[in-house]
Motif scaffolding. Structure first.
Motif, PDB file in Angstrom:
ATOM      1  N   VAL B 139      22.800 -10.210 -22.218  1.00 34.79           N
ATOM      2  CA  VAL B 139      24.112 -11.220 -22.236  1.00 34.79           C
ATOM      3  C   VAL B 139      25.013 -10.871 -23.563  1.00 34.79           C
ATOM      4  CG1 VAL B 139      22.849 -12.820 -24.114  1.00 34.79           C
ATOM      5  CG2 VAL B 139      24.564 -13.602 -22.116  1.00 34.79           C
ATOM      6  N   LEU B 140      24.542 -10.160 -24.555  1.00 39.18           N
ATOM      7  CA  LEU B 140      25.648  -9.925 -25.379  1.00 39.18           C
ATOM      8  C   LEU B 140      26.524  -8.741 -25.114  1.00 39.18           C
ATOM      9  CD1 LEU B 140      26.542 -10.090 -28.199  1.00 39.18           C
ATOM     10  CD2 LEU B 140      25.157  -8.613 -29.325  1.00 39.18           C
ATOM     11  N   PRO B 141      26.121  -7.697 -24.733  1.00 42.35           N
ATOM     12  CA  PRO B 141      26.954  -6.651 -24.056  1.00 42.35           C
ATOM     13  C   PRO B 141      27.907  -7.154 -22.777  1.00 42.35           C
ATOM     14  CG  PRO B 141      24.701  -5.826 -24.000  1.00 42.35           C
ATOM     15  CD  PRO B 141      24.789  -7.111 -24.617  1.00 42.35           C
ATOM     16  N   PHE B 142      27.232  -8.335 -22.075  1.00 40.18           N
ATOM     17  CA  PHE B 142      28.113  -8.817 -21.022  1.00 40.18           C
ATOM     18  C   PHE B 142      29.192  -9.401 -21.776  1.00 40.18           C
ATOM     19  CE2 PHE B 142      29.035 -12.712 -18.492  1.00 40.18           C
ATOM     20  CZ  PHE B 142      29.165 -12.033 -17.211  1.00 40.18           C
ATOM     21  N   GLU B 143      29.153 -10.245 -22.706  1.00 39.24           N
ATOM     22  CA  GLU B 143      30.153 -10.992 -23.340  1.00 39.24           C
ATOM     23  C   GLU B 143      31.222 -10.152 -24.002  1.00 39.24           C
ATOM     24  OE1 GLU B 143      30.801 -14.111 -23.002  1.00 39.24           O
ATOM     25  OE2 GLU B 143      28.779 -14.668 -22.083  1.00 39.24           O
ATOM     26  N   VAL B 144      30.773  -9.136 -24.533  1.00 40.59           N
ATOM     27  CA  VAL B 144      31.439  -8.023 -25.287  1.00 40.59           C
ATOM     28  C   VAL B 144      32.397  -7.521 -24.109  1.00 40.59           C
ATOM     29  CG1 VAL B 144      31.713  -5.928 -26.660  1.00 40.59           C
ATOM     30  CG2 VAL B 144      30.108  -7.640 -27.197  1.00 40.59           C
ATOM     31  N   ALA B 145      31.661  -7.129 -23.084  1.00 41.77           N
ATOM     32  CA  ALA B 145      32.530  -6.630 -22.031  1.00 41.77           C
ATOM     33  C   ALA B 145      33.556  -7.455 -21.647  1.00 41.77           C
ATOM     34  CB  ALA B 145      31.718  -6.126 -20.743  1.00 41.77           C
ATOM     35  N   SER B 146      33.451  -8.693 -21.377  1.00 43.77           N
ATOM     36  CA  SER B 146      34.578  -9.694 -21.013  1.00 43.77           C
ATOM     37  C   SER B 146      35.614  -9.730 -22.045  1.00 43.77           C
ATOM     38  CB  SER B 146      33.971 -11.121 -20.764  1.00 43.77           C
ATOM     39  OG  SER B 146      33.201 -11.566 -21.509  1.00 43.77           O
ATOM     40  N   VAL B 147      35.355  -9.650 -23.341  1.00 39.70           N
ATOM     41  CA  VAL B 147      36.387  -9.657 -24.134  1.00 39.70           C
ATOM     42  C   VAL B 147      37.066  -8.202 -24.190  1.00 39.70           C
ATOM     43  CG1 VAL B 147      36.850  -9.561 -26.929  1.00 39.70           C
ATOM     44  CG2 VAL B 147      35.197 -10.980 -25.948  1.00 39.70           C
ATOM     45  N   VAL B 148      36.601  -7.064 -23.851  1.00 40.40           N
ATOM     46  CA  VAL B 148      37.320  -5.947 -23.751  1.00 40.40           C
ATOM     47  C   VAL B 148      38.146  -6.104 -22.417  1.00 40.40           C
ATOM     48  CG1 VAL B 148      36.797  -3.472 -23.091  1.00 40.40           C
ATOM     49  CG2 VAL B 148      35.450  -4.392 -24.823  1.00 40.40           C
ATOM     50  N   LEU B 149      37.557  -6.648 -21.441  1.00 44.68           N
ATOM     51  CA  LEU B 149      38.584  -6.726 -20.321  1.00 44.68           C
ATOM     52  C   LEU B 149      39.722  -7.523 -20.664  1.00 44.68           C
ATOM     53  CD1 LEU B 149      36.584  -7.438 -17.045  1.00 44.68           C
ATOM     54  CD2 LEU B 149      38.064  -5.474 -17.384  1.00 44.68           C
ATOM     55  N   LEU B 150      39.503  -8.601 -21.623  1.00 45.20           N
ATOM     56  CA  LEU B 150      40.849  -9.673 -21.720  1.00 45.20           C
ATOM     57  C   LEU B 150      41.768  -8.710 -22.590  1.00 45.20           C
ATOM     58  CD1 LEU B 150      41.876 -12.495 -21.921  1.00 45.20           C
ATOM     59  CD2 LEU B 150      40.856 -12.750 -24.026  1.00 45.20           C
ATOM     60  N   ALA B 151      41.256  -8.091 -23.497  1.00 41.26           N
ATOM     61  CA  ALA B 151      41.961  -7.258 -24.467  1.00 41.26           C
ATOM     62  C   ALA B 151      42.844  -6.106 -23.610  1.00 41.26           C
ATOM     63  CB  ALA B 151      41.160  -6.546 -25.547  1.00 41.26           C
ATOM     64  N   ALA B 152      42.237  -5.425 -22.723  1.00 38.64           N
ATOM     65  CA  ALA B 152      42.740  -4.458 -21.702  1.00 38.64           C
ATOM     66  C   ALA B 152      43.855  -5.093 -20.999  1.00 38.64           C
ATOM     67  CB  ALA B 152      41.635  -3.794 -21.017  1.00 38.64           C
ATOM     68  N   MET B 153      43.539  -6.404 -20.474  1.00 43.83           N
ATOM     69  CA  MET B 153      44.595  -7.012 -19.363  1.00 43.83           C
ATOM     70  C   MET B 153      45.808  -7.382 -20.386  1.00 43.83           C
ATOM     71  SD  MET B 153      43.398 -10.007 -17.150  1.00 43.83           S
ATOM     72  CE  MET B 153      43.389 -11.194 -18.297  1.00 43.83           C
ATOM     73  N   VAL B 154      45.669  -7.927 -21.872  1.00 43.77           N
ATOM     74  CA  VAL B 154      46.839  -8.370 -22.482  1.00 43.77           C
ATOM     75  C   VAL B 154      47.409  -6.876 -22.843  1.00 43.77           C
ATOM     76  CG1 VAL B 154      47.377  -9.220 -24.618  1.00 43.77           C
ATOM     77  CG2 VAL B 154      45.604 -10.375 -23.250  1.00 43.77           C
ATOM     78  N   GLY B 155      46.472  -6.016 -23.394  1.00 44.86           N
ATOM     79  CA  GLY B 155      47.293  -4.672 -23.526  1.00 44.86           C
ATOM     80  C   GLY B 155      48.150  -4.020 -22.698  1.00 44.86           C
ATOM     81  N   ALA B 156      47.658  -4.127 -21.364  1.00 40.53           N
ATOM     82  CA  ALA B 156      48.386  -3.488 -20.298  1.00 40.53           C
ATOM     83  C   ALA B 156      49.644  -4.080 -20.077  1.00 40.53           C
ATOM     84  CB  ALA B 156      47.416  -3.540 -19.033  1.00 40.53           C
ATOM     85  N   ILE B 157      49.518  -5.505 -20.149  1.00 37.80           N
ATOM     86  CA  ILE B 157      50.878  -6.318 -19.862  1.00 37.80           C
ATOM     87  C   ILE B 157      51.874  -6.147 -21.030  1.00 37.80           C
ATOM     88  CG2 ILE B 157      51.809  -8.750 -19.972  1.00 37.80           C
ATOM     89  CD1 ILE B 157      49.027  -9.625 -18.636  1.00 37.80           C
ATOM     90  N   VAL B 158      51.338  -6.035 -22.336  1.00 38.97           N
ATOM     91  CA  VAL B 158      52.524  -5.600 -23.391  1.00 38.97           C
ATOM     92  C   VAL B 158      53.116  -4.284 -23.228  1.00 38.97           C
ATOM     93  CG1 VAL B 158      52.612  -5.360 -25.750  1.00 38.97           C
ATOM     94  CG2 VAL B 158      51.141  -7.322 -25.098  1.00 38.97           C
ATOM     95  N   LEU B 159      52.096  -3.170 -22.943  1.00 36.08           N
ATOM     96  CA  LEU B 159      52.497  -1.824 -22.681  1.00 36.08           C
ATOM     97  C   LEU B 159      53.747  -1.777 -21.497  1.00 36.08           C
ATOM     98  CD1 LEU B 159      49.329   0.142 -23.280  1.00 36.08           C
ATOM     99  CD2 LEU B 159      51.586   0.442 -24.554  1.00 36.08           C
ATOM    100  N   ALA B 160      53.353  -2.546 -20.428  1.00 38.68           N
ATOM    101  CA  ALA B 160      54.216  -2.340 -19.125  1.00 38.68           C
ATOM    102  C   ALA B 160      55.334  -3.113 -19.182  1.00 38.68           C
ATOM    103  CB  ALA B 160      53.192  -2.388 -18.116  1.00 38.68           C
TER     104      ALA B 160
END
Lengths: 103, 163
Positions: B139-160
């Motif tokens: 469950v801990l890796p699962f939650e960390v993976a969702s934070v990574v996805l959120l960070a990647a999504m925000v990062g992709a929006i900011v970059l593009a």
């Protein structure tokens, strides 16, 4: 012929090497990203094959494959956003022309 | 699934996977390369199903053949300049040698190693087992993976973003 673990490992190994060749031998950054996706898929195929043949009742390999898919999706989104940003700045996606950080 | 059917499915899906991958790295037309990539992803989903990983097969079709392939087609359309062509880099020969040597090494290792094979049958339904693993010990890796996805999504929006 019965399909065994070695067959899946050979397919995954070949897929990884094709991806490696593409990442090294092409200039276009989008093709390099596609090749990296191929390599990640090869790793996933390995994990699922090991999970099926070595520990069929325990599903750990598939759980890790799910995590790799998550990270690969994040990598694809950020990578393509970077490619778009570079294209907007420099009007190119050729990996050999984007060498600002090269020594 | 019968043994023969499994073997035939394995051969067909492996061939499609490798043909798609070779298409991705050799074809000059980027859009066609992306279509070959989608073929490769779909065939890998088939390989997962021959490995009794039904949930992963469906996820592979949704995420890779669906989302990632569409994302890559978008990137190609936004950045492609056909007049510049799509030449290979100058490392082509050495890349071929390195990839070939690595392929020989990996095939040799896969064939030579004696794997501790388990004779147990695979699970009939993988979804309950996957859910219990993801929301239990992982469950801990699962939650960390969702934070990574959120960070990647925000990062992709900011970059593009155009600014």
């Amino acid at each position: 012929m019965t399909v065994t673990l070695s067959h899946y490992l050979i397919v995954a190994g070949l897929l990884f090497c094709i991806g490696l060749y593409g990442a090294l031998a092409r200039r276009n950054a989008v093709v390099i990203l596609m090749s990296i996706e191929l390599m990640l898929n090869a790793v996933n195929l390995n994990l699922v094959a090991f999970s099926r043949y070595l520990t069929p009742q325990v599903i750990t390999g598939q759980v890790w494959a799910v995590f790799i898919m998550t990270i690969a999706a994040a990598e694809a989104a950020v990578g393509l956003a970077i490619v778009l940003a570079i294209y907007r700045q420099r009007q190119t996606v050729s990996a050999e022309e984007v060498d600002l950080m090269k020594w | 699934m019968g043994d023969v059917a499994l073997t035939v499915a394995f051969i067909v899906f492996s061939a499609a996977t490798l043909v798609g991958a070779i298409g991705v790295v050799t074809i000059r037309n980027l859009f066609r390369a992306a279509m070959f990539l989608a073929l490769s992803f779909l065939a890998i989903a088939g390989l997962y199903i021959t490995l009794h990983a039904d949930f992963l097969g469906v996820v592979q079709i949704l995420i890779y053949a669906g989302a990632v392939a569409v994302l890559i087609v978008f990137a190609i359309m936004l950045t492609h300049r056909p007049e510049r062509g799509n030449p290979p880099s100058r490392f082509r020969a050495s890349a071929l040698i390195i990839a070939g040597l690595l392929a020989i090494l990996m095939i040799w290792a896969a064939v030579q190693t004696t794997w501790p094979m388990s004779g147990q049958p695979p699970l009939d339904a993988t979804v309950p087992a996957l859910a219990q693993a993801l929301f239990g010990p992982y469950v801990l890796p699962f939650e960390v993976a969702s934070v990574v996805l959120l960070a990647a999504m925000v990062g992709a929006i900011v970059l593009a973003r155009e600014d």
